[in-house]
Write a protein that holds these residues in place. Structure first.
Motif, PDB file in Angstrom:
ATOM      1  N   ALA A 197      29.314  75.139  24.788  1.00 36.76           N
ATOM      2  CA  ALA A 197      28.989  75.527  23.675  1.00 36.76           C
ATOM      3  C   ALA A 197      30.425  75.615  22.940  1.00 36.76           C
ATOM      4  N   ALA A 198      31.560  75.089  23.416  1.00 44.45           N
ATOM      5  CA  ALA A 198      32.678  74.910  22.645  1.00 44.45           C
ATOM      6  C   ALA A 198      32.625  73.737  21.621  1.00 44.45           C
ATOM      7  N   ARG A 199      31.619  72.871  21.990  1.00 48.26           N
ATOM      8  CA  ARG A 199      31.423  71.588  20.946  1.00 48.26           C
ATOM      9  C   ARG A 199      30.102  71.863  20.496  1.00 48.26           C
ATOM     10  N   TRP A 200      29.482  72.907  20.519  1.00 49.64           N
ATOM     11  CA  TRP A 200      28.164  73.134  19.830  1.00 49.64           C
ATOM     12  C   TRP A 200      28.312  73.726  18.406  1.00 49.64           C
ATOM     13  N   ARG A 201      27.485  73.100  17.485  1.00 49.69           N
ATOM     14  CA  ARG A 201      27.619  73.003  16.079  1.00 49.69           C
ATOM     15  C   ARG A 201      29.166  72.816  15.473  1.00 49.69           C
ATOM     16  N   ARG A 202      29.942  72.087  16.279  1.00 46.54           N
ATOM     17  CA  ARG A 202      30.846  71.438  15.973  1.00 46.54           C
ATOM     18  C   ARG A 202      31.846  72.232  15.027  1.00 46.54           C
ATOM     19  N   PRO A 203      32.454  73.358  15.355  1.00 47.93           N
ATOM     20  CA  PRO A 203      33.346  74.213  14.869  1.00 47.93           C
ATOM     21  C   PRO A 203      34.599  73.305  14.670  1.00 47.93           C
ATOM     22  N   GLY A 204      35.171  73.577  13.420  1.00 47.22           N
ATOM     23  CA  GLY A 204      36.318  72.995  12.928  1.00 47.22           C
ATOM     24  C   GLY A 204      37.672  73.232  13.752  1.00 47.22           C
ATOM     25  N   ASP A 205      37.753  74.687  13.939  1.00 52.50           N
ATOM     26  CA  ASP A 205      38.857  75.051  14.691  1.00 52.50           C
ATOM     27  C   ASP A 205      38.485  76.318  15.276  1.00 52.50           C
ATOM     28  N   LEU A 206      38.530  76.494  16.588  1.00 51.01           N
ATOM     29  CA  LEU A 206      38.522  77.618  17.317  1.00 51.01           C
ATOM     30  C   LEU A 206      39.418  78.682  17.122  1.00 51.01           C
ATOM     31  N   ALA A 207      40.596  78.407  16.756  1.00 51.21           N
ATOM     32  CA  ALA A 207      41.612  79.245  16.814  1.00 51.21           C
ATOM     33  C   ALA A 207      41.658  80.277  15.584  1.00 51.21           C
ATOM     34  N   THR A 208      40.417  80.955  15.328  1.00 51.77           N
ATOM     35  CA  THR A 208      40.344  81.822  14.198  1.00 51.77           C
ATOM     36  C   THR A 208      39.527  82.907  14.870  1.00 51.77           C
ATOM     37  N   LEU A 209      39.376  84.182  14.362  1.00 51.49           N
ATOM     38  CA  LEU A 209      38.605  85.267  14.850  1.00 51.49           C
ATOM     39  C   LEU A 209      37.183  84.921  14.407  1.00 51.49           C
ATOM     40  N   ARG A 213      47.396  93.674  15.311  1.00 48.11           N
ATOM     41  CA  ARG A 213      47.648  93.204  13.969  1.00 48.11           C
ATOM     42  C   ARG A 213      48.241  94.161  13.182  1.00 48.11           C
ATOM     43  N   GLU A 214      47.493  95.293  13.277  1.00 49.33           N
ATOM     44  CA  GLU A 214      47.615  96.675  12.415  1.00 49.33           C
ATOM     45  C   GLU A 214      49.261  97.492  12.897  1.00 49.33           C
ATOM     46  N   TYR A 215      49.584  97.495  14.223  1.00 51.50           N
ATOM     47  CA  TYR A 215      50.696  98.129  14.582  1.00 51.50           C
ATOM     48  C   TYR A 215      51.930  97.352  15.386  1.00 51.50           C
ATOM     49  N   LEU A 216      51.362  96.194  15.943  1.00 55.24           N
ATOM     50  CA  LEU A 216      52.136  95.448  16.710  1.00 55.24           C
ATOM     51  C   LEU A 216      52.764  94.031  15.829  1.00 55.24           C
ATOM     52  N   ASN A 217      51.971  93.443  14.894  1.00 55.74           N
ATOM     53  CA  ASN A 217      52.501  92.302  14.351  1.00 55.74           C
ATOM     54  C   ASN A 217      51.778  92.231  12.970  1.00 55.74           C
ATOM     55  N   ARG A 218      52.263  92.814  11.950  1.00 58.27           N
ATOM     56  CA  ARG A 218      51.582  92.903  10.722  1.00 58.27           C
ATOM     57  C   ARG A 218      51.202  91.292  10.169  1.00 58.27           C
ATOM     58  N   ASP A 219      52.271  90.531  10.521  1.00 54.74           N
ATOM     59  CA  ASP A 219      52.473  89.388   9.909  1.00 54.74           C
ATOM     60  C   ASP A 219      51.867  88.246  10.625  1.00 54.74           C
ATOM     61  N   ALA A 220      50.882  88.529  11.619  1.00 58.54           N
ATOM     62  CA  ALA A 220      50.190  87.660  12.608  1.00 58.54           C
ATOM     63  C   ALA A 220      49.393  86.811  11.812  1.00 58.54           C
ATOM     64  N   THR A 221      49.415  85.475  12.265  1.00 60.88           N
ATOM     65  CA  THR A 221      48.563  84.547  11.828  1.00 60.88           C
ATOM     66  C   THR A 221      47.197  84.325  12.324  1.00 60.88           C
ATOM     67  N   PRO A 222      46.298  83.682  11.512  1.00 59.48           N
ATOM     68  CA  PRO A 222      44.865  83.825  12.397  1.00 59.48           C
ATOM     69  C   PRO A 222      44.804  83.279  13.884  1.00 59.48           C
ATOM     70  N   ALA A 223      45.584  82.160  13.818  1.00 63.00           N
ATOM     71  CA  ALA A 223      45.576  81.653  15.371  1.00 63.00           C
ATOM     72  C   ALA A 223      46.287  82.652  16.277  1.00 63.00           C
ATOM     73  N   GLN A 224      47.302  83.339  15.867  1.00 60.66           N
ATOM     74  CA  GLN A 224      47.745  84.322  16.868  1.00 60.66           C
ATOM     75  C   GLN A 224      46.893  85.527  17.251  1.00 60.66           C
ATOM     76  N   GLU A 225      46.154  85.807  15.973  1.00 63.08           N
ATOM     77  CA  GLU A 225      44.947  86.767  16.188  1.00 63.08           C
ATOM     78  C   GLU A 225      44.094  86.456  17.309  1.00 63.08           C
ATOM     79  N   ALA A 226      43.762  85.017  17.168  1.00 64.74           N
ATOM     80  CA  ALA A 226      42.449  84.600  17.921  1.00 64.74           C
ATOM     81  C   ALA A 226      42.966  84.507  19.546  1.00 64.74           C
ATOM     82  N   ARG A 227      44.440  84.100  19.656  1.00 67.39           N
ATOM     83  CA  ARG A 227      44.927  83.801  21.015  1.00 67.39           C
ATOM     84  C   ARG A 227      45.002  85.355  21.553  1.00 67.39           C
TER      85      ARG A 227
END
Length: 530
Positions: free
Chosen positions: A23-35, A356-370
């Protein structure tokens, strides 16, 4: 050990697990590293995918095992699940369409995101996030009940098979995100429909028809001393039936996993089509509930005192070994889809509204996803520990607590979609009062049948409120009333104090402008359909 059943179960389980990784390759997502991609499938699912995903999300393995088990033990009361899944779809259609619109405009991922934007309160958003995670955790654990029941029936003892199954689930969910349960849902629902259609035709034919089945049911319940069970409701449990069905309907789409399935839809028209098509699952649920009566007629007895083994035992007794293996795989795979979605939804709440709200307000989308991926693993480990370390019967009772808990977010999430009248302070006070009232009522409900002095049921006796009656009512329904009353009174008090201090500045966009939060704009209630 049932060798044929184990082999077929294992083969189908491995096939589905393979789909999860693909499923990781299903519908060919450009980048899974975002919520958006990992946690919401790119918000791109159409009508068919959403129908299978949401259906597979709401109608879980626990439902397929526990509903007929409740019918087996209590009779008519177990059918409450049928009317509530009928009334819920027209009731929530407009709510979900609006929630999708707001989330689409403002890139919201969780119900707590919406509350943060709507009422300008990080505290209220945190409470909604914690509530969602706490209510979801036992729900994930309860998916294991279905797999455990199947493993017991096949003769597999010990915890290792259960741990292996959830380890595989954790691996492909971590890799593929929401795309994994979306793809697996096609197989899961096809198997479930096949098994139930065969069961509803084949088993009654072997038992002499439905006349014989209902005759056996009447004899069984007439012989029991319990006045609360039976094939018909009585004056004492009718109000419980109504309030339980209505309260469950209100709670269903407040669960974070339900919202996740909806927000993954491509547009509002997809949601409208699904709200009109999903009642097909309610028909299926009604047929599934009848399996409890068939088990009575077939003379099936549970393994030990675990009533959740009733359906697997019925399949084992009625079906040839090869088809019983298919049926067991349907129940086992039926646990994977909702468990995956639930863990993703709970992880999204942690990543977006706590990390993101309390521990890292400057978190990048990739950090959020991780962080969300790691949190999904932690949630699954916690669910497994619940089953391994707590009495399984008590873990089933936890579902009652989950429903009462999640209902307390209704004023903030459900009513908040239509009005900004409530003050955030009033909503926080209402949440606290409703939660306290719900837990107090559940604590004082005993269940002698399971030897539980507390948290034994959701049927709260009105006699404990001073009424001279044997009538019971759903504890979550009463707790929600307390919540709403306190929220209204708290809002009046807050606005009275505000007017005494000066101009009212409680509008969400004013608050966020003052605080300089760039994520929040004036909340729109409509959005383009595409």
């Amino acid at each position: 050990m049932k060798t044929t059943e184990i082999v077929i179960f294992t083969l189908l389980f491995l096939v589905v697990s393979g789909l999860g990784f693909v499923a990781a390759r299903w519908r060919r997502p450009g980048d899974l590293a975002t919520l958006d991609e990992w946690g919401l499938g790119g918000r791109s699912f159409g009508s068919w995918i959403t129908w299978f995903l949401v259906g597979g999300d709401l109608y879980t393995a626990y439902t397929f095992v526990a509903v007929p088990a409740l019918v087996f033990g209590a009779g008519a009361m177990g059918f409450y699940a049928v009317p509530y899944t009928v009334v819920v779809y027209p009731m929530v259609m407009l709510v979900l369409v609006r929630l999708w619109s707001v989330s689409h405009v403002h890139n919201l991922v969780t119900p707590a995101d919406f509350v943060r934007v709507r009422f300008g309160s990080p505290t209220l958003a945190l409470l909604v996030a914690i509530t969602g995670i706490v209510a979801t955790m036992p729900y994930i654990a309860l998916q294991l009940v279905g797999i455990e029941a199947v493993l017991k029936t096949m003769g597999l003892t010990g915890d290792l098979p259960l741990i292996i199954a959830f380890a595989i689930l954790a691996a492909y969910t971590y890799q593929s995100g929401l795309r994994a349960p979306a793809l697996i849902a096609f197989v899961k629902d096809s198997l479930i429909y096949l098994v139930i259609i065969v069961a509803i035709i084949y088993i009654p034919a072997k038992l002499g028809g439905f006349d014989a089945i209902f005759g056996s049911v009447k004899e069984q319940f007439d012989a029991t001393p319990n006045q609360a069970d039976g094939p018909l409701l009585n004056a004492n449990n009718q109000l419980q039936y109504v309030t339980l069905a209505f309260g469950s309907a209100l709670a269903l789409f407040l669960y974070p996993h339900s919202v996740t399935g909806i927000l993954a839809s491509r547009n509002r028209n997809v949601i409208k089509r699904n709200m009109s098509a999903l009642p097909a699952y309610s028909l299926l649920l009604g047929l599934i509930a009848l399996l409890g009566y068939m088990a009575i007629a077939a003379g099936v007895t549970p393994i030990g005192k675990d009533n959740n083994t009733i359906v697997p035992k019925l399949f084992d007794a009625m079906f040839p070994d090869w088809f019983a293996g298919v049926a067991f795989a349907a129940v086992g795979i039926g646990a994977l889809v909702p468990a995956a979605i639930m863990s993703i939804a709970a992880a999204n709440l942690f990543a977006r509204n706590i990390y993101r709200e309390y521990l890292n307000r400057d978190a990048t989308p990739a950090q959020e996803a991780r962080v969300s991926k790691i949190a999904s693993l932690v949630v699954k480990v916690g669910a497994v520990l619940v089953i391994l370390l707590i009495d399984p019967q008590f873990s089933i009772d936890l579902q009652l607590i989950g429903g009462v808990i999640i209902l307390q977010t209704l004023p903030s999430v459900g009513l908040g979609l239509y009005t900004r009248w409530f003050h955030r302070g009033g909503l926080i006070a209402g949440w606290a009062a409703g939660m306290a009232a719900g837990m107090l009522m559940l604590y004082n409900i005993a269940n002698p049948a399971t030897n539980h002095a507390h948290f034994g049921s959701s049927a709260f006796p009105l006699s404990q409120l001073g009424f001279d009656t044997k009538i019971t009512v759903y504890a979550g329904f009463l707790a929600l009333i307390v919540n709403l009353v306190v929220a209204v009174l708290g809002t009046f008090v807050a606005r009275a104090l505000k007017s005494a201090d000066g101009p009212d500045a409680t509008r969400a966009e004013d608050y966020f402008t003052d605080q300089g939060d760039p994520r929040v704009h004036e909340l729109e209630t409509t959005a383009p359909a595409s």
